[in-house]
Design a protein around this motif. Structure first.
Motif, PDB file in Angstrom:
ATOM      1  N   MET A 110      50.646  39.426 -18.602  1.00  0.00           N
ATOM      2  CA  MET A 110      50.140  40.717 -18.151  1.00  0.00           C
ATOM      3  C   MET A 110      51.006  41.299 -17.036  1.00  0.00           C
ATOM      4  N   LEU A 111      51.371  40.456 -16.052  1.00  0.00           N
ATOM      5  CA  LEU A 111      52.175  40.949 -14.942  1.00  0.00           C
ATOM      6  C   LEU A 111      53.572  41.373 -15.396  1.00  0.00           C
ATOM      7  N   VAL A 112      54.132  40.633 -16.337  1.00  0.00           N
ATOM      8  CA  VAL A 112      55.470  40.959 -16.837  1.00  0.00           C
ATOM      9  C   VAL A 112      55.488  42.311 -17.534  1.00  0.00           C
ATOM     10  N   LEU A 113      54.393  42.647 -18.235  1.00  0.00           N
ATOM     11  CA  LEU A 113      54.356  43.885 -19.022  1.00  0.00           C
ATOM     12  C   LEU A 113      53.625  45.025 -18.307  1.00  0.00           C
ATOM     13  N   ALA A 114      52.520  44.723 -17.650  1.00  0.00           N
ATOM     14  CA  ALA A 114      51.672  45.786 -17.096  1.00  0.00           C
ATOM     15  C   ALA A 114      52.346  46.517 -15.942  1.00  0.00           C
ATOM     16  N   ILE A 115      53.015  45.783 -15.049  1.00  0.00           N
ATOM     17  CA  ILE A 115      53.640  46.432 -13.888  1.00  0.00           C
ATOM     18  C   ILE A 115      54.766  47.376 -14.310  1.00  0.00           C
ATOM     19  N   ILE A 120      56.651  52.961 -15.157  1.00  0.00           N
ATOM     20  CA  ILE A 120      57.235  53.979 -16.054  1.00  0.00           C
ATOM     21  C   ILE A 120      56.299  55.172 -16.192  1.00  0.00           C
ATOM     22  N   ALA A 121      55.007  54.884 -16.373  1.00  0.00           N
ATOM     23  CA  ALA A 121      54.042  55.972 -16.525  1.00  0.00           C
ATOM     24  C   ALA A 121      53.939  56.808 -15.257  1.00  0.00           C
ATOM     25  N   ALA A 122      54.075  56.180 -14.087  1.00  0.00           N
ATOM     26  CA  ALA A 122      53.941  56.909 -12.822  1.00  0.00           C
ATOM     27  C   ALA A 122      55.143  57.799 -12.552  1.00  0.00           C
ATOM     28  N   ILE A 123      56.352  57.256 -12.748  1.00  0.00           N
ATOM     29  CA  ILE A 123      57.545  58.046 -12.436  1.00  0.00           C
ATOM     30  C   ILE A 123      57.819  59.094 -13.511  1.00  0.00           C
ATOM     31  N   ARG A 124      57.206  58.950 -14.663  1.00  0.00           N
ATOM     32  CA  ARG A 124      57.349  59.963 -15.728  1.00  0.00           C
ATOM     33  C   ARG A 124      55.988  60.595 -16.025  1.00  0.00           C
ATOM     34  N   ARG A 125      55.246  60.866 -14.990  1.00  0.00           N
ATOM     35  CA  ARG A 125      53.890  61.398 -15.137  1.00  0.00           C
ATOM     36  C   ARG A 125      53.904  62.720 -15.893  1.00  0.00           C
ATOM     37  N   GLY A 126      53.019  62.805 -16.892  1.00  0.00           N
ATOM     38  CA  GLY A 126      52.906  64.014 -17.695  1.00  0.00           C
ATOM     39  C   GLY A 126      53.893  64.105 -18.839  1.00  0.00           C
ATOM     40  N   LYS A 127      54.795  63.131 -18.941  1.00  0.00           N
ATOM     41  CA  LYS A 127      55.790  63.151 -20.015  1.00  0.00           C
ATOM     42  C   LYS A 127      55.354  62.222 -21.146  1.00  0.00           C
ATOM     43  N   VAL A 128      56.214  62.090 -22.142  1.00  0.00           N
ATOM     44  CA  VAL A 128      55.857  61.322 -23.336  1.00  0.00           C
ATOM     45  C   VAL A 128      55.564  59.866 -22.989  1.00  0.00           C
ATOM     46  N   ALA A 129      56.411  59.261 -22.126  1.00  0.00           N
ATOM     47  CA  ALA A 129      56.210  57.860 -21.761  1.00  0.00           C
ATOM     48  C   ALA A 129      54.851  57.650 -21.112  1.00  0.00           C
ATOM     49  N   ASP A 130      54.460  58.577 -20.268  1.00  0.00           N
ATOM     50  CA  ASP A 130      53.165  58.472 -19.603  1.00  0.00           C
ATOM     51  C   ASP A 130      52.032  58.564 -20.612  1.00  0.00           C
ATOM     52  N   MET A 131      52.136  59.470 -21.540  1.00  0.00           N
ATOM     53  CA  MET A 131      51.074  59.629 -22.538  1.00  0.00           C
ATOM     54  C   MET A 131      50.990  58.417 -23.461  1.00  0.00           C
ATOM     55  N   VAL A 132      52.141  57.838 -23.820  1.00  0.00           N
ATOM     56  CA  VAL A 132      52.134  56.653 -24.682  1.00  0.00           C
ATOM     57  C   VAL A 132      51.476  55.476 -23.966  1.00  0.00           C
ATOM     58  N   VAL A 133      51.864  55.258 -22.704  1.00  0.00           N
ATOM     59  CA  VAL A 133      51.265  54.160 -21.930  1.00  0.00           C
ATOM     60  C   VAL A 133      49.762  54.377 -21.761  1.00  0.00           C
ATOM     61  N   SER A 134      49.366  55.598 -21.490  1.00  0.00           N
ATOM     62  CA  SER A 134      47.935  55.893 -21.324  1.00  0.00           C
ATOM     63  C   SER A 134      47.176  55.662 -22.620  1.00  0.00           C
ATOM     64  N   ARG A 234      55.660  48.225  -2.777  1.00  0.00           N
ATOM     65  CA  ARG A 234      54.968  47.252  -1.921  1.00  0.00           C
ATOM     66  C   ARG A 234      53.525  47.678  -1.647  1.00  0.00           C
ATOM     67  N   ASN A 235      53.332  48.938  -1.340  1.00  0.00           N
ATOM     68  CA  ASN A 235      51.970  49.424  -1.065  1.00  0.00           C
ATOM     69  C   ASN A 235      51.183  49.685  -2.334  1.00  0.00           C
ATOM     70  N   ALA A 236      51.866  50.126  -3.375  1.00  0.00           N
ATOM     71  CA  ALA A 236      51.158  50.443  -4.617  1.00  0.00           C
ATOM     72  C   ALA A 236      50.652  49.195  -5.326  1.00  0.00           C
ATOM     73  N   LEU A 237      51.360  48.072  -5.152  1.00  0.00           N
ATOM     74  CA  LEU A 237      50.992  46.859  -5.879  1.00  0.00           C
ATOM     75  C   LEU A 237      49.962  46.004  -5.144  1.00  0.00           C
ATOM     76  N   LEU A 238      49.679  46.338  -3.896  1.00  0.00           N
ATOM     77  CA  LEU A 238      48.700  45.544  -3.149  1.00  0.00           C
ATOM     78  C   LEU A 238      47.326  45.490  -3.817  1.00  0.00           C
ATOM     79  N   PRO A 239      46.784  46.626  -4.285  1.00  0.00           N
ATOM     80  CA  PRO A 239      45.478  46.543  -4.965  1.00  0.00           C
ATOM     81  C   PRO A 239      45.507  45.704  -6.236  1.00  0.00           C
ATOM     82  N   THR A 240      46.708  45.505  -6.801  1.00  0.00           N
ATOM     83  CA  THR A 240      46.810  44.705  -8.015  1.00  0.00           C
ATOM     84  C   THR A 240      46.369  43.273  -7.759  1.00  0.00           C
ATOM     85  N   ILE A 241      46.581  42.774  -6.535  1.00  0.00           N
ATOM     86  CA  ILE A 241      46.163  41.411  -6.207  1.00  0.00           C
ATOM     87  C   ILE A 241      44.658  41.266  -6.371  1.00  0.00           C
TER      88      ILE A 241
END
Length: 315
Positions: A110-115, A120-134, A234-241
């Motif tokens: 999960m960590l290898v794929l989900a992060i 990708i979805a965050a830095i390409r928000r609103g684009k095709v990659a984001d929609m596919v991941v969503s 670093r800050n975005a991944l803290l809630p992932t823990i």
């Protein structure tokens, strides 16, 4: 982090397990099962049943039975299975090891794929990659484990013949076959975890990328990759823990379905067998061990969270 906080958390774990032990013992006492009848059979005489109940202390008051059971637990004795006549502790801990192996492999995948997917979805928000991941995330959350497991067995095992459908081989006996039997259950468990965590990473990273300190880092001339690696992640991944720690609790419960479908003798499957057979000592031990595992994992998550984020101070 102060030693007092660690001591308080350890005492909270002890208190939680004490409450769980009370609840589990109380529930097993009202179940329609007689330990003496389970051991001697329904054709046993009343004299034999009464003698066995007296030798096992079943004729004592409830509080005395609980005290005897709790005292045995503190000495590492989880009782004897009414179904097999063997000590419950070694059986349950061995089964827990198999379940934890599934959980660790699933969380690792999960960590290898989900992060990366969340990034990708965050830095390409609103684009095709984001929609596919969503879309993939929503599909993963929507499909229950038994549906995903059934489809995986039908396609990869029955149709394509790539992997064995069910069964379990210890890695210590045959590493290659053991991995082949674990591939399908690990992937099935990971799907919903990947969907859950990738959405969390995307949401947190989108919020972080719009903060003032990220804008300041960009104004200093830092490249997008540097800003992402050194400041945003670093800050975005803290809630992932915290999410991963909560997912361990989900795994200990949700893995029961997967273990049953793929015939993996983990603690979830052992607990189902114990409930079906009304094996009271096995039920008590299984629930208590699962509760202890969940409590310890959450304790470790809190310690790790505070270690990674120095702004957090626990008293």
């Amino acid at each position: 982090m102060s030693p007092n906080y660690i001591l308080k958390r350890l005492m909270m774990i002890v208190y939680t397990l004490f409450v769980v032990s009370l609840i589990v013992f109380a529930i097993t006492q009202v179940l329609p099962a007689d330990a003496a009848v389970m051991m001697l059979g329904e054709n046993a005489t009343d004299e034999a049943l009464n003698a066995l109940r007296q030798s096992m202390g079943l004729d004592a008051p409830i509080w005395a039975q609980y005290g005897h059971w709790l005292g045995s637990l503190l000495q590492g004795d989880f009782g004897t299975s009414l179904r097999t006549g063997q000590p419950v502790g070694p059986i349950m801990f061995e089964a827990l090891g198999r379940s934890l192996l599934l959980a660790v492999l699933s969380i690792g995948l999960m960590l290898v794929l989900a992060i990366p997917l969340g990034i990708i979805a965050a830095i390409r928000r609103g684009k095709v990659a984001d929609m596919v991941v969503s879309l993939v995330s929503y599909a993963g959350v929507s499909l229950p484990e038994f549906v995903t497991a059934t489809l995986a067995v039908l396609f990869f095992a029955d149709l394509m013949k790539w992997l064995p459908p069910t069964g379990y081989v210890p890695l210590t006996e045959n590493f290659v076959d053991g991995i082949r039997y674990l591939v399908l259950p690990v992937c099935v468990i990971s799907i919903i975890l990947i969907a859950h965590v990738s959405r969390m990473v995307r949401s947190e990273l989108v919020d972080v990328l719009h903060t003032d300190y990220i804008r300041a880092a960009r104004m200093k001339g830092l490249s997008g990759g540097t800003v992402l690696r050194r400041h945003a992640l670093r800050n975005a991944l803290l809630p992932t823990i915290t999410i991963v720690a909560l997912d361990v609790g989900y795994l200990l419960g949700g893995v029961i379905v997967v273990e049953e479908i793929f015939a993996i003798p983990g603690i979830g499957r052992q607990l189902i067998v114990a409930i079906q057979a009304r094996d009271l000592p096995a039920i008590q031990a299984g629930v208590l061990i699962m509760a202890a595992t969940y409590s310890i994992v959450n304790f470790v998550a809190d310690i790790l969270y505070a270690w990674l984020d120095k702004r957090i101070q626990y008293d």
